[in-house]
Design an enzyme around this catalytic site. Structure first.
Site, mmCIF file in Angstrom:
data_model
loop_
_atom_site.group_PDB
_atom_site.id
_atom_site.type_symbol
_atom_site.label_atom_id
_atom_site.label_comp_id
_atom_site.label_asym_id
_atom_site.label_seq_id
_atom_site.Cartn_x
_atom_site.Cartn_y
_atom_site.Cartn_z
ATOM 1 N N LYS A 206 -96.682 -4.487 -12.512
ATOM 2 C CA LYS A 206 -97.106 -4.145 -11.151
ATOM 3 C C LYS A 206 -97.138 -2.631 -10.964
ATOM 4 C CE LYS A 206 -95.463 -6.565 -7.715
ATOM 5 N NZ LYS A 206 -94.567 -7.089 -6.653
ATOM 6 N N GLU A 212 -89.766 -1.873 -20.589
ATOM 7 C CA GLU A 212 -90.042 -2.703 -21.756
ATOM 8 C C GLU A 212 -91.548 -2.830 -21.994
ATOM 9 O OE1 GLU A 212 -86.259 -4.218 -19.738
ATOM 10 O OE2 GLU A 212 -88.270 -3.582 -19.117
ATOM 11 N N GLY A 267 -92.715 -11.718 -8.998
ATOM 12 C CA GLY A 267 -93.105 -11.905 -10.391
ATOM 13 C C GLY A 267 -92.966 -13.328 -10.879
ATOM 14 N N ARG A 268 -91.877 -13.984 -10.510
ATOM 15 C CA ARG A 268 -91.639 -15.347 -11.002
ATOM 16 C C ARG A 268 -92.529 -16.378 -10.312
ATOM 17 N NH1 ARG A 268 -87.606 -13.157 -8.242
ATOM 18 N NH2 ARG A 268 -86.725 -14.146 -6.374
ATOM 19 N N GLU A 353 -83.143 -16.546 -10.781
ATOM 20 C CA GLU A 353 -83.463 -15.280 -10.139
ATOM 21 C C GLU A 353 -83.670 -15.481 -8.641
ATOM 22 O OE1 GLU A 353 -85.531 -12.018 -12.470
ATOM 23 O OE2 GLU A 353 -87.094 -12.516 -11.012
ATOM 24 N N HIS A 384 -80.541 -34.620 -30.568
ATOM 25 C CA HIS A 384 -79.827 -34.411 -31.826
ATOM 26 C C HIS A 384 -79.050 -33.093 -31.816
ATOM 27 C CE1 HIS A 384 -81.737 -37.888 -33.775
ATOM 28 N NE2 HIS A 384 -82.763 -37.575 -33.005
ATOM 29 N N LYS A 504 -81.318 -2.305 -15.326
ATOM 30 C CA LYS A 504 -82.451 -1.422 -15.624
ATOM 31 C C LYS A 504 -82.085 0.029 -15.367
ATOM 32 C CE LYS A 504 -86.162 -4.688 -14.376
ATOM 33 N NZ LYS A 504 -87.296 -4.896 -13.433
#
Length: 546
Positions: A206, A212, A267-268, A353, A384, A504
């Site tokens: 954005k 990152e 964002g999510r 979040e 399993h 951050k």
């Protein structure tokens, strides 16, 4: 709104729980022959069977009273109409506008945002068409065959989920890779074997400043230029999803290749915005539009269905029931579909979040536990590994189990085995097998005590006809709205994420210390770790390089 735990409905739930907590699903089914038919819902192509939950009509009545006392319907209507329900950031939370029809009117501060949404969708659609038809070509004239999406959080998990889930609909010969981790090994793996002349990068940030994402984007840019020999190649091999056009242009991206989005989409919640560009290019605009339609169908169900018949509401309330009364700290997401392998990770961000908050929307400490820890793996893989704990462990772990009638492959027998496992797991978790039953089957008493499973482990069962775009969209919206309902009950702001910012900010300080070799003020442990890292890096001759 008042203190949650002092509300009459909460007090009624507490009294009911004290009387009900030891009831077993075996008893509940035996006493209520219509339970399986009554505790089901259908919406937007999804069928929910919630009968294997530790609840009865009184439980549901108390939970629905709680929803009314917490004004869930009014809060829902406020969200859907563009009210600034994200109080800490003074913003609306209008991800539902991303799938609104063209003629809808949804206003933010007096401005109808629906035309803006469709302008971006049209921009995305035109770009997807050009890439898919090879009208858009790379710097050397070759068509694009590889798309690498560089983002993190919602700019990574959402597009990857959609691409993986709908890969059967993707254009043959066009592949997508998703890079998020700042660990250079992930980018190196993504670039390995790619032809730079046929690779397109989508940089999703954005602000166009996410540490990152920009670190990986700059490395990818350098790889491209070194391979093709000119910075002019950047304009044909990089596009951006960002609100910061100026920064993207400075990077070398043409302004017409910057796809915008808005601060009223978190964002999510953003996969159906331009953040989903990589997925749209792969599957095409029409299939992407079917996903939007599926989400819109669930939105309409959430908007209009009565509370007692509202799938997101019921799922949200059941989660509150386990979280706050049974003390269940986690929720397992178990999709019996290989294509939904990334769904647990996607829902980790969405749930944790959104509702992993210790203060409410007014800034006061919450009185109860909020969002559960979400985890999971596709079935039958988990059977399993961790299903042992689900069956015989000391912790109560509610499970959402997801399956589809139609297979995505031509191996129909395998699909029948998969679905048999799904139904068997749900039944076995609910009803278990007692020592007496085992002994009746001939199991020696000495061994029966180890094999016995008490059951009474709750599950939601979600069934769809087929994992197609519409069903995926409905599934995404279902969980979005379920999370909203839980947040409304707890009184938290489900649309901010201030806790993410702390790490951050501290990382920005530490990277400068690593680059200069001068360690500032830290706790003793962090100083020791930084000192050791710098000393060993220096001893091995490592240098910080872009």
């Amino acid at each position: 709104m008042g203190h949650l735990t002092m509300l009459p409905a909460w007090q009624a739930l507490r009294r009911h729980y004290d009387q009900f907590k030891n009831r077993h699903l075996r008893e509940l089914f035996a006493e209520d022959g219509g339970r399986a038919e009554r505790y089901v819902l259908e919406a937007a192509g999804l069928f929910l069977d919630y009968s294997k939950n530790r609840l009865n009509d009184e439980t549901l009545a108390c939970l629905l009273d709680l929803a009314r006392e917490r004004n869930v319907e009014a809060q829902r209507d406020a969200m859907l109409s563009g009210v600034h329900i994200n109080t800490s950031e003074d913003r609306p939370a209008l991800h539902t506008a991303l799938r609104a029809p063209r003629d809808a009117i949804i206003c933010v501060n007096g401005h109808n945002v629906v035309p803006d949404v469709h302008k971006v969708l049209d921009h995305m659609g035109a770009f997807a068409r050009d890439v898919r038809s090879a009208t858009w070509r790379g710097h050397t004239g070759k068509p694009i065959r590889h798309i690498i999406n560089i983002g993190i959080g919602g700019s990574f998990l959402g597009p990857q989920l959609v691409y993986d889930a709908l890969r059967p609909y993707a254009l043959a010969g066009l592949d997508c890779t998703f890079v998020a981790n700042i660990d250079g090994a992930e980018l190196a793996e993504a670039l390995a074997g790619k032809d730079p002349a046929q690779t397109l990068f989508i940089v999703a940030s954005k602000t166009f400043s996410t540490l990152e994402t920009l670190t990986n984007a700059r490395l990818a840019r350098r790889w491209l230029i070194e391979s093709l020999g000119t910075e002019e190649a950047v304009a044909r091999h990089f596009v951006a999803v960002s609100a910061n056009v100026e920064a993207a242009v400075e990077f070398g991206i043409s302004p017409e290749n910057v796809f915008g989005f808005w601060d009223w989409v978190g964002g999510r919640y953003s996969v159906e915005s331009a953040i989903g560009l990589a997925a749209m290019v792969a599957i095409g605009r029409d299939v992407f539009g079917e996903m939007l339609a599926g989400s819109r169908a669930m939105d309409e169900h959430f908007r209009s269905a009565p509370l007692a018949a509202n799938m997101p509401v019921i799922m949200g309330l059941v989660s509150v029931w386990y979280n706050n009364f049974f003390g269940a700290e986690t929720l397992a997401i178990l999709p019996y579909a290989h294509a939904l392998a990334r769904l647990p990770a996607y829902l980790q961000q969405l749930v944790m979040e959104s509702n992993g908050k210790r203060v409410d929307a007014m800034g006061e400490l919450v009185e109860v536990d909020t969002g559960p820890v979400v985890w999971g793996e596709p079935g039958v893989d988990g059977q399993h590994s961790f299903h042992q704990l689900l069956y015989q462990g000391t912790r109560l772990v509610p499970c959402d189990m997801i399956g589809f009638v139609e297979p995505l492959s031509r191996y129909h027998r395998s699909h029948d085995l998969l679905m048999a496992s799904l139904f068997a797991q749900s039944e076995a978790l609910a009803f278990g097998r007692t020592g007496e039953q085992l002994r009746a089957l001939g199991v020696p008493a000495a061994r029966a005590q180890f094999e016995a499973c008490e059951g009474n482990r709750p599950t939601n069962m979600l069934l769809g006809q087929r994992l197609d775009a519409g069903t995926l969209g409905a599934l995404i919206a279902l969980y979005e709205h379920s999370v909203f309902v839980q947040g409304a009950i707890w009184g938290v702001d489900s649309f901010d994420q201030w806790g993410v910012e702390l790490g951050k900010d501290m990382a920005r300080h530490i990277i400068r210390e690593i680059e200069t070799g001068i360690v500032g003020e830290h706790d003793a442990s962090t100083r020791q770790l930084l000192g050791r890292y710098l000393a060993l890096r220096h001893a091995n001759g490592h240098q910080v390089r872009e």
